[in-house]
Each structure stands twice: as structure tokens, then as C-alpha cells.
Design a protein around this motif. Sequence first.
Motif, short mmCIF file in Angstrom:
data_model
loop_
_atom_site.label_atom_id
_atom_site.label_comp_id
_atom_site.label_asym_id
_atom_site.label_seq_id
_atom_site.Cartn_x
_atom_site.Cartn_y
_atom_site.Cartn_z
N LEU A 70 0.83 -1.21 0.00
CA LEU A 70 0.00 0.00 0.00
C LEU A 70 0.87 1.25 0.00
O LEU A 70 0.60 2.21 -0.71
N SER A 71 1.91 1.23 0.80
CA SER A 71 2.81 2.38 0.93
C SER A 71 3.47 2.73 -0.40
O SER A 71 3.66 3.90 -0.72
N GLU A 72 3.79 1.71 -1.17
CA GLU A 72 4.49 1.93 -2.44
C GLU A 72 3.57 2.39 -3.56
O GLU A 72 4.03 3.06 -4.48
N TYR A 73 2.30 2.02 -3.51
CA TYR A 73 1.44 2.23 -4.67
C TYR A 73 0.18 3.07 -4.40
O TYR A 73 -0.66 3.18 -5.28
N THR A 74 0.07 3.67 -3.23
CA THR A 74 -1.13 4.41 -2.90
C THR A 74 -0.81 5.88 -2.68
O THR A 74 0.15 6.20 -1.98
N ASP A 75 -1.61 6.74 -3.25
CA ASP A 75 -1.54 8.17 -2.95
C ASP A 75 -2.50 8.40 -1.77
O ASP A 75 -3.69 8.62 -1.96
N GLU A 76 -1.96 8.30 -0.56
CA GLU A 76 -2.79 8.33 0.64
C GLU A 76 -3.53 9.65 0.81
O GLU A 76 -4.65 9.67 1.31
N ASN A 77 -2.90 10.73 0.42
CA ASN A 77 -3.57 12.03 0.56
C ASN A 77 -4.82 12.08 -0.31
O ASN A 77 -5.88 12.49 0.14
N ARG A 78 -4.69 11.63 -1.54
CA ARG A 78 -5.82 11.66 -2.46
C ARG A 78 -6.87 10.60 -2.12
O ARG A 78 -8.06 10.89 -2.06
N LYS A 79 -6.43 9.38 -1.85
CA LYS A 79 -7.37 8.28 -1.65
C LYS A 79 -7.92 8.20 -0.23
O LYS A 79 -9.08 7.87 -0.02
#
Length: 106
Positions: A70-79
Motif C-alpha cells: 500500500l505504501s508503495e502504490y497508494t496516494d494516501e492524501n488523495r485516496k
Amino acid sequence: MRHPVTFTFLGFHFNSLVDQGEFVDFKLMHNKISSGNLFEWLTELFGDKLDFSLFTKEEIKKIESFFLSLSEYTDENRKMGINKNGLCLLVAYCFEGAQRKPEDIR
């Protein structure tokens, strides 16, 4: 590992730390996730505020691997709307894990 109980259990623990006013820098949390020993570090940092004794080492590694993906492939701010507190990041990852099918958690 019992799904989704594993992720709800962890999410409650991480959320309780946030409620107690704990804060971990977002970028530091990403670095610790990448290090491969996140849960060891969390145990050192928070001591008896966290209890991972219900999990085997194999289960911990599986969860850490999932968080890393998740850390490598997720834009946490957006998603997920997370960009400051790394503990909130872990809570969001737990939500994500609870939503996934067990076979998708590797």
C-alpha cells in the motif's frame, strides 16, 4: 489470521494511540514501513500501549508486506485523506485491509 478481525483489531489499537495524543511523522512512518520491521519498531516506541501477541511472526510479516505494498502504490492524501500523522496512515491501511478479500492480502 482471521479476516477482517485482524485489521479491525489493529485499527482499534492504532486509533487508541491517536486518541491518546500520540503522533508519528507521516514520512517517518513510510520509512519504517519500508524497513521491514514496522511492528518491532512500534513495540519499541509504544511499549505496552500496543499488544501484538495474538499474531505469529508469519502473520506480522504478512501484514507488514501488505502495508508495504500500500505504501508503495497508494496516494494516501488523495485516496485516504492522510498526510500528517503516520498512525492515522496505519488506521487507513487497516480499513483498506478489512475491505479486501483475504486472498488479496499477501
